[in-house]
Design a protein around this motif. Sequence first.
Motif, PDB file in Angstrom:
ATOM      1  N   ASP A   1       0.955  -1.158   0.035  1.00  0.00           N
ATOM      2  CA  ASP A   1       0.018   0.142  -0.123  1.00  0.00           C
ATOM      3  C   ASP A   1       0.858   1.328   0.089  1.00  0.00           C
ATOM      4  O   ASP A   1       0.724   2.244  -0.629  1.00  0.00           O
ATOM      5  CB  ASP A   1      -0.979  -0.042   1.262  1.00  0.00           C
ATOM      6  CG  ASP A   1      -1.952   0.949   1.169  1.00  0.00           C
ATOM      7  OD1 ASP A   1      -2.605   1.401  -0.037  1.00  0.00           O
ATOM      8  OD2 ASP A   1      -2.186   2.026   2.167  1.00  0.00           O
TER       9      ASP A   1
ATOM     10  N   LYS B   1       2.290   1.673  -3.324  1.00  0.00           N
ATOM     11  CA  LYS B   1       1.416   2.256  -4.404  1.00  0.00           C
ATOM     12  C   LYS B   1       1.333   3.699  -4.381  1.00  0.00           C
ATOM     13  O   LYS B   1       1.188   4.568  -5.405  1.00  0.00           O
ATOM     14  CB  LYS B   1       0.004   1.815  -4.396  1.00  0.00           C
ATOM     15  CG  LYS B   1      -0.099   0.203  -4.649  1.00  0.00           C
ATOM     16  CD  LYS B   1      -1.525  -0.389  -4.465  1.00  0.00           C
ATOM     17  CE  LYS B   1      -1.563  -1.870  -4.970  1.00  0.00           C
ATOM     18  NZ  LYS B   1      -2.830  -2.485  -4.624  1.00  0.00           N
ATOM     19  N   SER B   2       1.413   4.112  -2.987  1.00  0.00           N
ATOM     20  CA  SER B   2       1.090   5.609  -2.642  1.00  0.00           C
ATOM     21  C   SER B   2       2.302   6.314  -3.234  1.00  0.00           C
ATOM     22  O   SER B   2       2.255   7.439  -3.903  1.00  0.00           O
ATOM     23  CB  SER B   2       1.001   6.097  -1.330  1.00  0.00           C
ATOM     24  OG  SER B   2      -0.161   5.418  -1.023  1.00  0.00           O
TER      25      SER B   2
ATOM     26  N   GLN C   1       2.572   6.797  -7.100  1.00  0.00           N
ATOM     27  CA  GLN C   1       1.690   7.789  -7.514  1.00  0.00           C
ATOM     28  C   GLN C   1       2.197   9.115  -7.280  1.00  0.00           C
ATOM     29  O   GLN C   1       2.475  10.016  -8.102  1.00  0.00           O
ATOM     30  CB  GLN C   1       0.355   7.745  -6.797  1.00  0.00           C
ATOM     31  CG  GLN C   1      -0.576   6.656  -7.044  1.00  0.00           C
ATOM     32  CD  GLN C   1      -1.061   6.599  -8.419  1.00  0.00           C
ATOM     33  OE1 GLN C   1      -1.344   7.785  -9.068  1.00  0.00           O
ATOM     34  NE2 GLN C   1      -1.602   5.558  -8.959  1.00  0.00           N
ATOM     35  N   THR C   2       2.848   9.253  -6.089  1.00  0.00           N
ATOM     36  CA  THR C   2       3.679  10.708  -5.858  1.00  0.00           C
ATOM     37  C   THR C   2       4.643  10.832  -6.928  1.00  0.00           C
ATOM     38  O   THR C   2       4.949  11.876  -7.536  1.00  0.00           O
ATOM     39  CB  THR C   2       3.932  10.576  -4.529  1.00  0.00           C
ATOM     40  OG1 THR C   2       3.134  10.519  -3.538  1.00  0.00           O
ATOM     41  CG2 THR C   2       4.557  12.155  -4.286  1.00  0.00           C
TER      42      THR C   2
END
Length: 293
Positions: A83, A86-87, A90-91
Amino acid sequence: MNLLDRFGMDTSTLAGPLEARLTAMRQAGFSQVMLHARDLVGHPGGVAQAVQAVQASGLRPTGFQVLRDYEGLTGPLHEYKVDIAKSLLQTCAQSGSQLLVLSSTTSPHASSDWDHLAADLRKLAMLAVPLGIRIAYEALSWGRSVNDFVTAWDLVCDADCPNLGLCLDTFHILAAKTPLDAIAELDPERIFLVQLSDFMWHEIPTFEDRITTARSLRVFPGEGAHSEPLADLALRLDRLGYVGDYSFEVFNEDYQQLPLDTVAARARRAASWLHDDVLRKAAPLPPWATRRA
């Protein structure tokens, strides 16, 4: 070609607001910057304004740091880290970078099972594909199962994803005294990034001392005690056919207390030495190599 086109600075080397650090790099002649997640999420104006600042600077993002202690976990720990990954991806994409640095795990909870580690790297690489991001796997010299670039390369090969490659960090290579002959076994197209730094002492006998030095006492190439092996490493990469980026990953508490332009000038001097005297002339030692930083 600008001699600094292949060299970039790391935001963590400089103190002050992001905009001021970017300006110092640009004024020193650099054209790229290594970003950290905290540069964006910790910006007073939020991620969007931080990204605008990077874009306005004209600096190209070299890469995005850093996903730690990811591979080898199971159960809720694995789910949690996926998790987080994934973050971060994205950043990373928001920042305009196409490269995420993954450092080898140091977690005592991580498995040392080779197939498990390879599967986790493969999973991360697949998560990065839709975002157009490559994963650069870096061997920390105090890593639990992977602590040199030779082992990291074997794992990257077994994970077998085209967007998964190596990040070579000269600090870890020099601190662990990894034989440089192994560089000849690497595929230059799978070396995604080379991070450059040196340190002032000849030996770092314990992991604890190595961690302390890595996090707060690194110096620029040419300023430390390992100019000859560092120059040798750069020449070996050049002969191998590496044509990618070099990033100065220099974490130094002293530099955090100096004016930004002073530190950026030191970085430029290091880049000039590597570009002009090492890669062009193969003359390993700069005249200022024995001076203390």
